[in-house]
Structure formats: C-alpha cells, structure tokens
Write a protein that holds these residues in place. Structure first.
Motif, PDB file in Angstrom:
ATOM      1  N   LEU A 131       1.062  -1.284  -0.145  1.00 36.88           N
ATOM      2  CA  LEU A 131      -0.046  -0.079  -0.219  1.00 36.88           C
ATOM      3  C   LEU A 131       0.956   1.300  -0.170  1.00 36.88           C
ATOM      4  CD1 LEU A 131      -2.807   1.506   0.113  1.00 36.88           C
ATOM      5  CD2 LEU A 131      -2.501   1.077   2.735  1.00 36.88           C
ATOM      6  N   ALA A 134       1.987   1.578  -3.537  1.00 37.53           N
ATOM      7  CA  ALA A 134       0.940   2.119  -4.380  1.00 37.53           C
ATOM      8  C   ALA A 134       0.790   3.665  -4.204  1.00 37.53           C
ATOM      9  CB  ALA A 134      -0.402   1.417  -4.284  1.00 37.53           C
ATOM     10  N   MET A 135       0.801   4.092  -2.774  1.00 33.42           N
ATOM     11  CA  MET A 135       0.612   5.629  -2.835  1.00 33.42           C
ATOM     12  C   MET A 135       1.732   6.531  -3.288  1.00 33.42           C
ATOM     13  SD  MET A 135      -0.229   7.553   0.716  1.00 33.42           S
ATOM     14  CE  MET A 135      -0.290   9.526   0.864  1.00 33.42           C
ATOM     15  N   ARG A 137       3.671   5.616  -5.723  1.00 32.00           N
ATOM     16  CA  ARG A 137       3.289   5.545  -7.289  1.00 32.00           C
ATOM     17  C   ARG A 137       2.447   6.732  -7.683  1.00 32.00           C
ATOM     18  NH1 ARG A 137      -0.565   0.978  -8.396  1.00 32.00           N
ATOM     19  NH2 ARG A 137      -1.802   2.447  -7.564  1.00 32.00           N
ATOM     20  N   ASP A 138       1.385   6.724  -6.734  1.00 36.12           N
ATOM     21  CA  ASP A 138       0.368   7.900  -7.329  1.00 36.12           C
ATOM     22  C   ASP A 138       0.770   9.243  -7.112  1.00 36.12           C
ATOM     23  OD1 ASP A 138      -1.116   5.828  -8.178  1.00 36.12           O
ATOM     24  OD2 ASP A 138      -2.536   5.819  -6.246  1.00 36.12           O
ATOM     25  N   ASP A 143       2.590   4.843 -13.356  1.00 40.74           N
ATOM     26  CA  ASP A 143       1.474   3.998 -13.721  1.00 40.74           C
ATOM     27  C   ASP A 143       2.153   2.550 -13.825  1.00 40.74           C
ATOM     28  OD1 ASP A 143      -1.098   2.926 -14.366  1.00 40.74           O
ATOM     29  OD2 ASP A 143      -0.479   3.647 -16.690  1.00 40.74           O
ATOM     30  N   LEU A 170      -8.447   3.868   1.509  1.00 38.03           N
ATOM     31  CA  LEU A 170      -7.609   4.825   0.522  1.00 38.03           C
ATOM     32  C   LEU A 170      -8.088   4.479  -1.088  1.00 38.03           C
ATOM     33  CD1 LEU A 170      -3.761   5.021   1.595  1.00 38.03           C
ATOM     34  CD2 LEU A 170      -5.759   6.766   2.177  1.00 38.03           C
ATOM     35  N   ARG A 172      -6.637   2.919  -3.572  1.00 40.93           N
ATOM     36  CA  ARG A 172      -5.636   3.026  -4.336  1.00 40.93           C
ATOM     37  C   ARG A 172      -5.576   1.658  -4.991  1.00 40.93           C
ATOM     38  NH1 ARG A 172      -3.163   7.761  -4.022  1.00 40.93           N
ATOM     39  NH2 ARG A 172      -3.288   8.922  -1.916  1.00 40.93           N
ATOM     40  N   ARG A 173      -5.199   1.462  -6.352  1.00 37.23           N
ATOM     41  CA  ARG A 173      -4.978   0.374  -7.300  1.00 37.23           C
ATOM     42  C   ARG A 173      -3.855  -0.418  -6.613  1.00 37.23           C
ATOM     43  NH1 ARG A 173      -3.234   2.471 -11.599  1.00 37.23           N
ATOM     44  NH2 ARG A 173      -1.648   0.951 -12.168  1.00 37.23           N
ATOM     45  N   ASP A 277      -9.440  -0.342 -11.295  1.00 43.17           N
ATOM     46  CA  ASP A 277      -8.715   0.771 -10.861  1.00 43.17           C
ATOM     47  C   ASP A 277      -8.937   0.998  -9.298  1.00 43.17           C
ATOM     48  OD1 ASP A 277      -7.366   3.063 -10.972  1.00 43.17           O
ATOM     49  OD2 ASP A 277      -8.908   4.302 -11.266  1.00 43.17           O
ATOM     50  N   LYS A 278      -8.862  -0.159  -8.585  1.00 45.16           N
ATOM     51  CA  LYS A 278      -9.238  -0.142  -7.211  1.00 45.16           C
ATOM     52  C   LYS A 278      -8.552  -1.339  -6.601  1.00 45.16           C
ATOM     53  CE  LYS A 278     -13.145  -1.723  -5.614  1.00 45.16           C
ATOM     54  NZ  LYS A 278     -14.531  -2.097  -5.417  1.00 45.16           N
TER      55      LYS A 278
END
Length: 632
Positions: A131, A134-135, A137-138, A143, A170, A172-173, A277-278
């Motif tokens: 996680l 992933a955060m 990355r965003d 991507d 959150l 996030r993907r 996307d989740k």
C-alpha cells in the motif's frame, strides 16, 4: 537431481522475469517441473524452506507471465516461498549458495536483486508495504501495478488487517494475492482460518445455481422473472458463500477461490484484475509441498527442513538419537512443571512444533492455546490469564517477541504480572540470517522494570530457570539457543535458582571471563586450553542478566585486573553493557583492563552458527585470542 540448472533446461534460458512472458503454456508446465527439481535438489543438500516454495511455483509463473517486474512491484509476505522467484530473476547460477555464508539469502532482500522490491522475513508485512508503494506511485504520477502475495496464515496477524483496512479506505489500485494452503508453519488455527476454509467448489456453485433457478421457475406467473433475477445476481450468491463477503467489506474486489496450480486460469484472472482501478484480492488455493510427495504428506516438517535424501525425504545425517535440543528439553520440562502445578498454561504463536509445546498440547489440551501468528495478542492474552491467577508460559522465538514489545512493557511488566516468556532461538540462529537472529532480546528486555531475565548454560540450568520463573512473582524471561545442549542431565524435579546469583564455573588467578548462556562452555574450554599456555583464567557464569549478581561481580572486579565480558547478544544495551554499568558505579575500574565481546552494531548475515560465532570472535578461539591480548 541437482541444484544447478544445466544448459539444456528451460530454466537456464531464463535470465530475467520478462523471459517468462515469451513461454507457451506447455513450456510453462515444463519450467514448473524444472523449478521444483532445482528447489528440491538444493534444499536436500543444504536445508531450507521447501514446502512453501514448492506450493507457489505455478502462482509465481502466472505472476511473471502477466506482470512486468521491471516496473511493477511484487512483495512476498515472509519470503519462505520465494525460491522460484529467485530462480527466475537472474539468480539461478547462484542458487547453489542459498542460505550459505556469503551466498544468497533465504528471503527476498533489497540489496540482493533489483527484482526484490521489499525485504521480508517476518510475517504479515506485505499488504502494508504494498500500500505504501501504491501511494508513492500515485504521488509520483507513475503507472505500474503493485502486488502483495500473502498466505492465509499470515493473514491472521493484526498488521495484515490494518493494511487491508487502510487500503480499502484509500482505494488505491493494488492487488493482494491470498495464497491459501490452510497452513502457516503448522496447521492454521482460529475463526478466520475456519472461515477461509469454506471453499465452495465450482461444481457445487453450479449445482446450487441450477437448483435455485429450477425451483423458482416452477412458481406460477412470477417464476420466470424470479429465476432471471436470481441469475443476474449469481455473483452475489457466490460471494455470500465464499470468503468474498469479508474482503468486500474492506472495499476490495474479490475474485476466487481459484486453482493455484492452474497457470492458465490464473493468467486469465490476473489479466482481468489489471483492468481494475481499485484494490482487488485474488483468492488462490494451493497445496503446500506440491509436486514432492514427502512434503505434501508432511508440510510442517518440510516447511523448514535440514539436509535430506530427495528420493525418500529422510534426513541425510541421521545417526541415532544424539543429544536433545534445547527446544525438546523446554517442552518436556514444561510438561513436568504443569503436572505439579495446574495453574501453568502454555501459549504459542502458530508454532507448537517449533517451540516444543506439541507435547504439552497432547497432555494438557485444555491448558494449551495456539493463537496463530498474533504475537501481540499472545502477550496480552497471557496477561489476562495472569491477572486471574494463572501462570502462562509464552513460548516464542526471540526474534518474534520483538513484534510484541509494547505489550510486554505495558500489559505485563507495568502491572508486574506473572507471565513467563521462554525465548527459543536466542542468539545467532544460522542460515535464516538477519531477520531471525535473536540477538536483541537481552537489550530490549533488561531495561524494563519488574522483568527478570535469565540465560542457561546447559539443559539442566534451563530446567531450573523454568522452575524459577514459575515460582517467581512477576514477569520472567528465559532465553536459550537454537540447537542441542551439552548433555547435562536434567533432574526429575527441577529446583528453582536463587534469583540474582551466579556461579564460578572455573578457577583462575590471572584473568576472569564473565559470561552466561551459550558462551559459558566455550569460555570454560578456552580457559582450559589457556592453562596449557601458562595462563590461569577464571570463568564466572552470571546466569542472570537482570537482576545481576552485583555482590559477586564487585568481588570479581576487586580481585582481577584483566576482565573479559562475553555475550551472544547485541553489545548495545546488552549483558556486557549491564555489567560495565555495575563496574563503573563501583569506582573500582582504575588500572583495570576490561574488554567486551558480542554482536557489533550491525545486522549479522546468514551462515552456520559455527561460522558466524567464529567471524564475530565469540567462539572458543575468539575468547582465547582476546584473553591473550588482555594479559599481554
């Protein structure tokens, strides 16, 4: 069977993860066989985590087939199952060095490969780490995919659920792959395990769906409409009957359960999951030890196994009963003490076999609790028992008690409760390396008020320290090493030791070695060999790190001008530090030469216990060397 792939194998042609993408389904099947053969061959020669890695071969191939590890991030939980991952990421030619000194680690680690995206070794960290990735990355506007692979045993730990909770919030993907084989090291326990094991097979679901639609269709006038409605909501019915309802509550898209040994099916699922996307969770069913009959039939034994004969699965170096291990001495003594005191309760965290409490479970099942991989809960649960007058024995590896430090401080020691911690694998454990060495326990326990800390020199002293712990009012910790003892006979009725009193185990006049635990006998051997060189060296076993035998230590510092302190623990805040504190307070150090041996301020890598002790200078030869220097 060999641990090194030949030039004619598919495996020898895999140099990077992207090479797997080019393989056909038939080639993937062939490669799976080669991976298993290589893993079995290597572990048979040098030991390692066999059953977990065999169980995820097809899963690993499916992940490599779908995801791009040049950019996508893959996090393995614990890392017991990552041998195939290592073989497919450019390390096949070094795989024969696995878990050996200066060779490959038995776990994923950042410094070893660019494809090891997170270092692991302890349970239940993957979801939280993924996680965070992933955060990141965003936030960076990148991507790529982030995938966490976690076992159903690891999912019992609170940390895993904290990660799930935050990930769902959150949104996030990311992808969580639940590798469900109904085991961690031992058979899983608890309500969550029972819930996950409600595996509704596809034939069952199809029959259920057909039966419901057929029944509804017979209702006059509205039957066809109801049947159509039921058909449209078939996925909801499936989620209700499978663990999907749990993960959907965490706002994860749930897919499964699916066959974890069907590479083609997993590839299709992962390809679809990539379109989301989740957060998504893919529930994969695997068999621990898959493809090797002895490991399939006894996955607990083959979870972490020593050298064995591949054709039979029998231990390679079995030469009779030999000396008992400290673990077995602990287990048998615990049963003796429980027989004479009905208040004794045993608690372990998913490791009844590993901690020696299996015999207690068989003899006193009503007083035995396996809490699963939940060390924090184990400690506070024990505190609840203690506050009601029971005497819980928390049997746990030293390195894993680190996970429950706050509970030890606030729930046990602050309330001065009679909870007894028995820490197996205290000191250097060998091939599992930095994540598993129990070299911090003396440091993180001795500074806590009300805690008594002991370390036995042999099997007999371990039994007596256990009796001491149960008789003492307040928290106690006994740490003992991995492996066998020295052959000291354990009495039928172990007697308690006087708290805070040590013993002189070897006489001498020129210098004194002050030590405890696993370093006592090497110190005695060093002293005996130094006698042949004309040096008379005493050896004192403090037995206790807390409370230290202060009067005896002060007598020693008054008598000896040359003092060597030795421990198998971090020097920072450990046993030597405690003794030096007593010496400094006494004001008696003027003109004295004092030196400390122990674990330096660095993480110790993997290797055999013998190799590592020699490297750090805490074995017999290292002790002799340092005594000579002091006495020059």
């Amino acid at each position: 069977m060999t641990s090194e792939p030949t030039k004619t194998t598919l495996l020898s042609q895999i140099r990077k993860p992207a090479d797997v993408k080019e393989l056909s389904p038939e080639q993937l099947k062939t490669l799976a066989g080669e991976l298993r053969e290589t893993i079995i061959g290597q572990v048979a020669e040098h030991g390692g985590h066999l059953a977990p890695s065999l169980g995820v071969v097809e899963l690993t191939l499916a992940l490599f087939k779908v995801f791009d590890l040049e950019s996508d991030k893959l996090v393995w939980d614990v890392g017991h199952q990552a041998y195939a991952h290592k073989l497919l990421t450019g390390r096949a030619d070094k795989f024969h060095t696995l878990r050996q000194k200066d060779g490959l680690s038995g776990f994923p680690r950042l410094s070893e490969s660019e494809y090891d995206h997170f270092g692991v070794g302890h349970s239940s960290t993957s979801i939280s780490a993924a996680l965070g990735m992933a955060m990141a990355r965003d936030l960076k506007g990148e991507d790529h995919e982030v995938i966490a692979v976690i076992g159903d045993g690891s999912l019992t730990a609170g940390l895993a659920f904290e990660g799930l909770n935050q990930a769902g919030d959150l949104g996030r993907r990311m992808v969580v792959v639940l590798n469900d084989n109904e085991m961690s090291i031992s058979r899983n326990v608890g309500a969550l395990s029972q819930f996950l094991s409600r595996k509704m097979t596809t034939p069952f679901l199809q029959r259920l769906k057909s039966d419901v639609e057929g029944l509804l269709g017979t209702i006059p006038r509205i039957g066809d409409d109801l049947a159509g409605y039921a058909k449209r909501y078939g996925d909801s019915v499936k989620s209700f009957f499978t663990p999907g309802i749990l993960f959907e509550a965490f706002h994860f898209t749930y897919v499964g359960p699916i066959d974890g040994h069907n590479t083609a099916q997993m590839v299709k699922v992962f390809e679809e999951i990539k379109k989301l996307d989740k957060p998504a969770l893919v529930h994969v069913l695997t068999k621990k030890g898959k493809g090797y009959a002895p490991a399939e039939s006894d996955p607990t034994f083959f979870h972490g196994v020593g050298e064995f004969v591949p054709e039979t699965g029998l231990a390679r170096k079995f030469s009779g009963p030999g000396l008992p291990s400290y673990t077995s001495i602990f287990g048998s003594t615990l049963c003796k003490l429980a027989k004479r005191d009905e208040k004794v309760v045993a608690i372990t965290a998913a490791m009844p076999e590993g901690t020696g409490t299996e015999c207690f479970r068989k003899n006193y099942p009503e007083r035995f609790v396996d809490v699963g991989i939940c060390e924090q809960h184990a400690v506070t649960f024990a505190a609840g028992l203690a506050v009601q007058g029971y005497k819980p024995a928390v049997a746990i590896y030293s390195t894993f008690l680190q996970r429950a430090y706050d509970q030890v401080v606030h729930d046990v020691c602050l309330q001065n409760l009679n909870v007894n911690f028995f820490l197996d694998r205290g000191g250097l454990v060998g091939e599992d390396g930095a994540t598993h060495h129990g070299v911090f326990d003396l440091s993180y326990l001795r500074h806590i008020p009300n805690m008594v800390v002991m370390a036995p020199k042999d099997e007999a002293e371990l039994a007596r320290m256990m009796a001491t712990a149960f008789e003492h009012e307040g928290p106690c910790a006994v740490r003992y090493p991995r492996g066998t003892g020295v052959g000291a006979k354990v009495g039928r009725n172990p007697r308690a030791l006087p708290v805070g009193k040590g013993e002189k185990v070897h006489e001498g006049e020129d210098a004194v070695i002050i030590t405890l635990g696993s370093r006592v006998y090497p110190a005695i051997e060093a002293a005996m060999e130094l006698e042949k060189e004309g040096l008379s060296v005493a050896v004192f076993n403090t037995r206790f790190v807390k409370p230290l035998p202060r009067k005896q230590l002060l007598a020693l510092v008054r008598k000896f001008d040359r003092i060597l302190l030795v421990e198998e623990n971090a020097l920072a805040g450990g046993f030597c530090s405690a003794v030096l504190g007593v010496f400094n307070e006494s004001g008696l150090l003027d003109g004295k030469r004092v030196h400390s041996l122990g674990i330096p301020d660095a993480f110790v890598e993997h290797g055999t216990q013998k190799e590592l002790r020699a490297m750090l200078g805490i074995d017999k030869n290292g002790i002799k060397r340092n005594v000579r220097k002091l006495c020059k």
